[in-house]
Design an enzyme around this catalytic site. Structure first.
Site, PDB file in Angstrom:
ATOM      1  N   HIS A 168       5.975 -12.721  83.785  1.00  0.00           N
ATOM      2  CA  HIS A 168       5.506 -11.523  84.492  1.00  0.00           C
ATOM      3  C   HIS A 168       6.554 -10.422  84.561  1.00  0.00           C
ATOM      4  CE1 HIS A 168       1.469 -12.387  85.950  1.00  0.00           C
ATOM      5  NE2 HIS A 168       1.849 -13.646  86.011  1.00  0.00           N
ATOM      6  N   LYS A 202       1.053 -10.617  78.521  1.00  0.00           N
ATOM      7  CA  LYS A 202       0.960  -9.902  79.804  1.00  0.00           C
ATOM      8  C   LYS A 202       1.420  -8.461  79.606  1.00  0.00           C
ATOM      9  CE  LYS A 202       0.932 -14.245  82.138  1.00  0.00           C
ATOM     10  NZ  LYS A 202       1.569 -15.270  82.950  1.00  0.00           N
ATOM     11  N   SER A 243       4.244 -14.784  90.436  1.00  0.00           N
ATOM     12  CA  SER A 243       2.989 -14.089  90.158  1.00  0.00           C
ATOM     13  C   SER A 243       2.077 -13.964  91.366  1.00  0.00           C
ATOM     14  CB  SER A 243       2.257 -14.787  89.024  1.00  0.00           C
ATOM     15  OG  SER A 243       2.016 -16.133  89.361  1.00  0.00           O
TER      16      SER A 243
END
Ligand SMILES: *Cc1c(COP(=O)(O)O)cnc(C)c1O
Length: 395
Positions: A212, A242, A184
């Site tokens: 992610h 996310k 990330s």
């Protein structure tokens, strides 16, 4: 001397402020989307994990409304005590199919997955081997195990093999290798194909935390789909908060894995299930990714355009190969000053990332692309970033 039970709080907080290590929490006055109002100011947000823009997708919001009307607001208990909703079963079957695996489990959060699952997979007599730059929640999960801990340099397969060999020579009962899918802070990817090959040789379990990577890689299905590794990665941890724009954590893999986690993970056993509206929204988000491929496509069109322009301006974007694009600046002072100037003078909201999240000399502004950004937005941001970058002599 009588103890002052809370005196340390004031002192610790003062220390944080004195060293510029305190977080300033800003407040959004509208939903999370690229054009937002933050602390009373209209800004372009370049710092959310809502990569596909699904947090404001009408079909997903409607699914939540419908479930709210039918089921009410709260879940009432942990799933093992008083059951869970039929919605949860539907979600789990849907998500497993989406991922191309046997089964999945809806868990509280991505963080809770790592806390709950890692310490059950390995214990005394076992080895857990972790990438040096893994997410803090993995590090904490690993701390909870009694297994022997090994770390390999970031994405370094040669080093990973050395640690695997060592674990093997010490006759470890089980070996677990764990890595982020997409890192990330740098926006680079784990070489998961090579990791799976190396683990094959030693009969090691592969755990990828793809919080992610989901929504961006493999048509939204994540890094395992990107490398076609279905069935060769034993545990996929993920987040619905996310790229999918809603909320929650997931475990995906074999039926046995999901049964095991249901019965063993302490965060699954001891923390309340999701509100039904959230479960329905998560299910709708997966359907949107399946039926509307334009979101993932737009995310990558924006990513490729923006990164090329930043590279051409002379910014150091490190090893980024995903919609997470760091502008690596160096010292924390200039990184904070650049982010602050962009926010105050240009209406661009990008987050400075400094120690302890990254090494002091690798302080940066982390830019995250979004499918909803228009070419006009991107050009406006590039003009502002160039202007401030030149003013502060970063480029
Ligand atoms: C964000 C993140 C988590 C935490 O996920 P939540 O669902 O927000 O709790 C865990 N691992 C990684 C790698 C992450 O990026």
């Amino acid at each position: 001397m009588k103890r002052e039970p809370e005196a340390f709080l004031k002192e610790e907080v003062k220390n944080l402020y004195d060293n510029h290590l305190n977080w300033v929490i800003r407040h959004l006055e509208v939903g999370s989307k690229p054009h937002s109002i933050v602390d009373g100011k209209e800004v372009l947000m370049l710092n959310t994990n809502n990569y596909l823009g699904l947090a404001s997708h009408p079909k997903i919001i409607q699914a939540a409304r419908d479930a709210l009307d039918k089921y009410g607001i709260g879940a009432g208990a942990v799933p093992t005590i008083a059951g869970t909703f039929d919605l949860t079963k539907q979600f789990q079957e849907h998500f497993a199919k989406f991922k191309g695996v046997e089964a999945s489990l809806l868990c509280q959060t991505g963080f809770a997955v790592n806390q709950g699952v890692i310490p059950q997979l390995v214990g005394k007599g076992d080895y857990v081997i972790s990438d040096q730059l893994n997410h803090g929640s993995i590090i904490d999960g690993v701390r909870l195990t009694k297994a022997t801990k090994g770390v390999y340099a970031h994405n370094d397969i040669g080093e990973l093999e050395k640690v695997l060999k060592k674990a093997d020579s010490e006759n470890a009962r089980r070996i677990l290798v764990i890595t982020d899918g997409v890192f990330s802070m740098d926006g680079d990817m784990a070489p998961l194909d090579k990791i799976a090959d190396a683990c094959d040789d030693y009969g090691a379990m592969v755990f990828v935390d793809d919080c992610h990577g989901e929504g961006m890689l493999g048509n939204g299905r994540g890094i395992v789909a990107h490398f076609n590794l279905q069935g060769r990665v034993h545990v996929e941890g993920g987040s619905l908060s996310k790229g999918f724009g809603v909320f929650g954590g997931t475990v995906a893999g074999s039926k046995d894995l999901c049964e095991f986690v249901t019965n063993k993970s302490r965060s699954y056993l001891l923390s309340t299930a999701h509100p039904p509206a959230i479960v329905a929204a998560n299910n709708a988000a997966i359907s949107v990714v399946e039926t509307e491929p334009e979101h993932v496509k737009n995310l990558w069109i924006n990513t490729n355009y923006f990164k090329e322009k930043l590279d051409n301006l002379g910014f150091n974007t490190g090893n980024s190969c995903t919609p997470i694009i760091p502008l690596i600046i160096g010292d924390p002072g200039p990184a904070q000053e650049m982010a602050d100037t962009l926010f105050r003078e240009e209406g661009i909201y990008g987050t400075p990332i400094v120690f302890p999240m990254v090494a002091k000399e690798l302080s940066r502004i982390r830019v995250q692309m979004n499918a909803l950004l228009t070419r006009e937005d991107l050009d406006m941001a590039l003009t502002a970033i160039e202007k401030v970058g030149k003013k502060l002599k970063i480029i």
